[in-house]
Design a protein around this motif. Structure first.
Motif: not given
Length: 377
Positions: A139-145, A297-305
């Motif tokens: 999830l974190a990688q997808t949000a920053t791809d 996308l920023a929230t998705a990245h933060e959630t994954g981390r």
């Protein structure tokens, strides 16, 4: 599922410093496999895990071989090693380097075969942790791809898969007191390279919304928290407040509202705000969707981390992982709802159509008793 390297009975001395020490689950896997090799009938007590639950390819191959072969008669199994030879032969088809000596090591590492179900629960718990970690990383990688053609849809699909995993895990692990995990400390990340682009989009949103205030009322899916700069967030609050009060909206009225809300600090001069609110291009809807996408996308990245950080704590139980992960997903789920509202067409009005009154009848001669009575001859 990535696994650790296969156990090597004779590693090179130069490589000893680079091999990480085995984790507790490694010994739980050895104890479980040893119990099944000693007493194959214990396999009936191990029904909730499969070969993918093991952390090494060798352990997965041994378990798959045990499960694929008919359970031997206990008396015959105690007298010969035919069944163990069959396990070794079957497991070698899936992994290289396995030998009879390692099977004997597994047997020696089992304290009590009757504890097989307890060992299996340990293996299952660690497998749940690794699986959840993999989903969180994805999830974190997808949000920053930046190469994805549809980043929001892809990230939301990963979040949905993660939610489905949490549902499955909640059914497998019993709840218990103290179900909330400890708050993890996230390592700082570098500032995104698109910071200036985000600033430009927010400026254009504010300017176009000032020029087209009627559209602001239709953008309730965008909140001030979605904007990255505090000044921009405050100006958006001013715009939405004026719009909902049906007050006049233009650069001057927004500036006055900003002053009332304490936004005019040393870094926000009145002339700069007036200039910002008059340099628009495009539509508020377009820039609002761009900003909401970036926030999602920023929230998705933060959630994954954050979920990945939960899995890094070995003291966190599987049920605590489920509870903490669900809380971490709450903000992302709220953003997903707002994203669907922003990208869905405006539904038609639910009010019933007004009834159309038919034209009144044309006037005719009045009806009287004389008109309807028979005229005597």
């Amino acid at each position: 599922m990535p696994r650790t390297s296969d156990p090597d009975p004779d590693p090179d001395e130069d490589d000893l410093d680079t091999i990480p020490p085995p984790r507790p689950v490694f010994y739980a896997e050895q104890a479980l496999l040893g119990a099944l090799l000693l007493e194959p009938r214990r396999l009936d007590d191990v029904t909730d895990i499969g070969p993918d639950a093991f952390s090494t390819a060798v352990h997965a191959a041994v378990f798959a071989a045990i499960r694929s072969l008919p359970t031997p008669v206990p008396a015959q199994h105690a007298e010969n090693v035919k069944w163990l030879d069959a396990v070794l032969s079957s497991a070698r088809e899936q992994t290289r380097g396995l030998n009879a000596a390692y099977l004997h090591t597994l047997i020696q590492m089992c304290p009590w075969p009757r504890h097989a179900s307890a060992y299996a629960e340990m293996v299952e718990a660690d497998h749940a942790r690794r699986t959840l970690r993999t989903h969180a990383q994805r999830l974190a990688q997808t949000a920053t791809d930046p190469t994805l053609p549809h980043p929001v849809e892809t990230a939301l699909a990963e979040a949905a898969a993660l939610s489905g995993l949490l549902e499955a895990l909640s059914a497998r692990f019993r709840p218990h007191p103290n179900s909330l995990p400890r708050t993890p400390s996230l390592a700082p990340v570098n500032a995104p390279q698109v910071h200036e682009e985000a600033m430009d989009e927010e400026r254009l949103l504010l300017a176009t919304a000032t020029a087209h205030p009627a559209e602001v009322e239709q953008m309730r899916w965008l909140t001030a928290d979605d904007l990255t700069l505090p000044l921009h967030a405050g100006l958006w609050r001013c715009l939405t407040s004026l719009s909902r009060r049906a007050a006049p909206v233009d650069p001057v009225t927004v500036l006055w509202e900003a002053q009332r809300n304490g936004l005019l600090t040393a870094g926000a001069e009145p002339a700069d705000i007036i200039s910002l609110l008059t340099a628009g291009a495009g539509s508020p809807q377009y820039w609002g969707e761009r900003i909401l996408q970036r926030a999602l996308l920023a929230t998705a990245h933060e959630t994954g981390r954050r979920i990945e950080a939960y899995t890094d704590d070995p003291a966190t139980t599987p049920y605590q992982l489920v509870t903490g992960s669900r809380r971490a997903l709450a903000d992302l789920n709220a953003l997903r709802t707002r994203w669907h509202h922003s990208t869905s067409p405006t539904p038609p009005s639910s009010r019933p159509p007004r009834p159309q009154l038919s034209a009144p009848p044309r006037a005719g001669p009045p009806r009287t008793a004389m008109a309807t009575s028979r005229i005597p001859r």
